[in-house]
Motif scaffolding. Structure first.
Motif, short mmCIF file in Angstrom:
data_model
loop_
_atom_site.label_atom_id
_atom_site.label_comp_id
_atom_site.label_asym_id
_atom_site.label_seq_id
_atom_site.Cartn_x
_atom_site.Cartn_y
_atom_site.Cartn_z
N TYR A 156 -0.56 -9.46 6.65
CA TYR A 156 -1.32 -8.43 5.95
C TYR A 156 -1.37 -8.76 4.45
O TYR A 156 -0.40 -9.24 3.88
N TYR A 186 -2.02 -6.48 1.03
CA TYR A 186 -2.18 -5.15 0.47
C TYR A 186 -2.40 -5.27 -1.04
O TYR A 186 -1.87 -6.16 -1.70
N GLN A 210 -6.05 -7.76 7.48
CA GLN A 210 -4.99 -7.98 8.46
C GLN A 210 -5.42 -9.11 9.39
O GLN A 210 -6.53 -9.10 9.93
N LEU A 262 2.00 -6.62 16.59
CA LEU A 262 1.21 -5.50 16.12
C LEU A 262 2.01 -4.21 16.30
O LEU A 262 2.60 -3.99 17.36
N GLY A 263 2.06 -3.40 15.24
CA GLY A 263 2.74 -2.13 15.33
C GLY A 263 4.21 -2.17 14.97
O GLY A 263 4.85 -1.12 14.85
N SER A 306 3.26 4.96 15.55
CA SER A 306 4.47 4.46 14.90
C SER A 306 4.50 4.97 13.47
O SER A 306 3.47 5.00 12.80
N PHE A 332 6.83 5.03 9.73
CA PHE A 332 7.84 4.30 8.97
C PHE A 332 8.03 4.94 7.61
O PHE A 332 7.11 5.49 7.02
N LEU A 372 11.85 -1.51 4.32
CA LEU A 372 11.92 -0.55 5.41
C LEU A 372 13.28 0.13 5.44
O LEU A 372 14.31 -0.53 5.38
N TYR A 414 9.35 6.69 16.48
CA TYR A 414 8.22 6.52 17.38
C TYR A 414 7.98 7.72 18.30
O TYR A 414 6.91 7.86 18.89
N ASN A 445 1.05 4.02 11.71
CA ASN A 445 0.34 2.99 12.45
C ASN A 445 -0.38 3.59 13.64
O ASN A 445 0.21 4.36 14.39
N GLY A 499 -2.87 -2.15 15.12
CA GLY A 499 -1.66 -2.21 14.34
C GLY A 499 -1.86 -1.99 12.86
O GLY A 499 -1.00 -2.33 12.05
N LEU A 536 -1.59 -0.50 9.46
CA LEU A 536 -0.56 0.35 8.87
C LEU A 536 -1.10 0.94 7.58
O LEU A 536 -1.44 0.20 6.65
#
Lengths: 113, 112
Positions: free
Chosen positions: A33, A35, A48, A98-99, B32, B34, B46, B51, B92, B98, B100
């Protein structure tokens, strides 16, 4: 494990010049990614990648920004020509799936004068 | 409406108190969630992921998720001056590959 590597750490350019940033993700991380984080704001997703394919680039200003991920590993982000409002920190992050949580590099602080 | 919105800061709490950080999100398909901490001039790191609905505890940190209300929060117990940072909520949506999305962040200041 080695973290996400980014270079350069700092860059100062004049408006209308071009600039490129480089990112090397954590080994084995398929998702990468880019940003943009303007001072006082949260990171904004520019693009992404999943391996070497683009998953999302809906917020990438395509008239001036471009990005590629060669062979699904390293990535470069380019701005040409730069504007004053591009002054920000450009963060590269990677994740194994992913995720899953992102791991960030140290970022590149760009100042456009 | 912003996709991910956090309560505006800065938030100031005395040392030893509980700091409560809140976040709402707009996409019901989000899967998801975070919390990242970002010290001034540093990259986000992080601190918690969650979840499923309910609470998740890790040391002095507790994340709470309520998908029906589209709300996620972070509690920091026994706040320390070293907790002073900006806290970023990130959400997410698995249906968007995915992607975010981050909130604008809440700055927390813990006073000794």
């Amino acid at each position: 494990e080695a973290g996400v590597a980014q270079s350069p750490r700092y860059k100062i350019i004049e408006k209308r010049q071009s600039v490129a940033f480089w990112c090397n993700p954590i080994s084995g991380h398929a998702t990468l990614y880019w940003y943009q984080q303007i001072l006082g704001q949260g990171p904004k997703l520019l693009i992404q990648f999943q391996n070497n394919g683009v998953v999302d680039d809906s917020q990438l200003p395509k008239d001036r920004f471009s990005a590629e991920r060669l062979k699904g590993v390293d990535s470069t982000l380019k701005i040409q020509p730069a504007k004053l409002e591009d002054s920000a920190v450009y963060l590269c992050a990677s994740s194994p799936l992913l995720g899953s949580p992102l791991h960030f590099g140290n970022g590149t602080r760009l100042t456009v004068t | 409406q912003k996709e991910v919105e956090q309560n505006s800061g800065p938030l100031s709490v005395p040392e030893g108190a509980i700091a409560s950080l809140n976040c709402t999100y707009s996409d019901r398909g989000s899967q998801s969630f975070f919390w990242y901490r970002q010290y001034s001039g540093k990259s986000p790191e992080l601190i918690m992921s969650i979840y499923s609905n309910g609470d998740k505890e890790d040391g002095r940190f507790t994340a709470q998720l309520n998908k029906a209300s589209q709300y996620v929060s972070l509690l920091i117990r026994d706040s320390q001056p070293s907790d002073s940072a900006t806290y970023l909520c990130a959400v997410n949506n698995g249906n968007q590959g995915g992607k975010l999305i981050f909130g604008q962040g809440t700055e927390l200041s813990v006073k000794p």
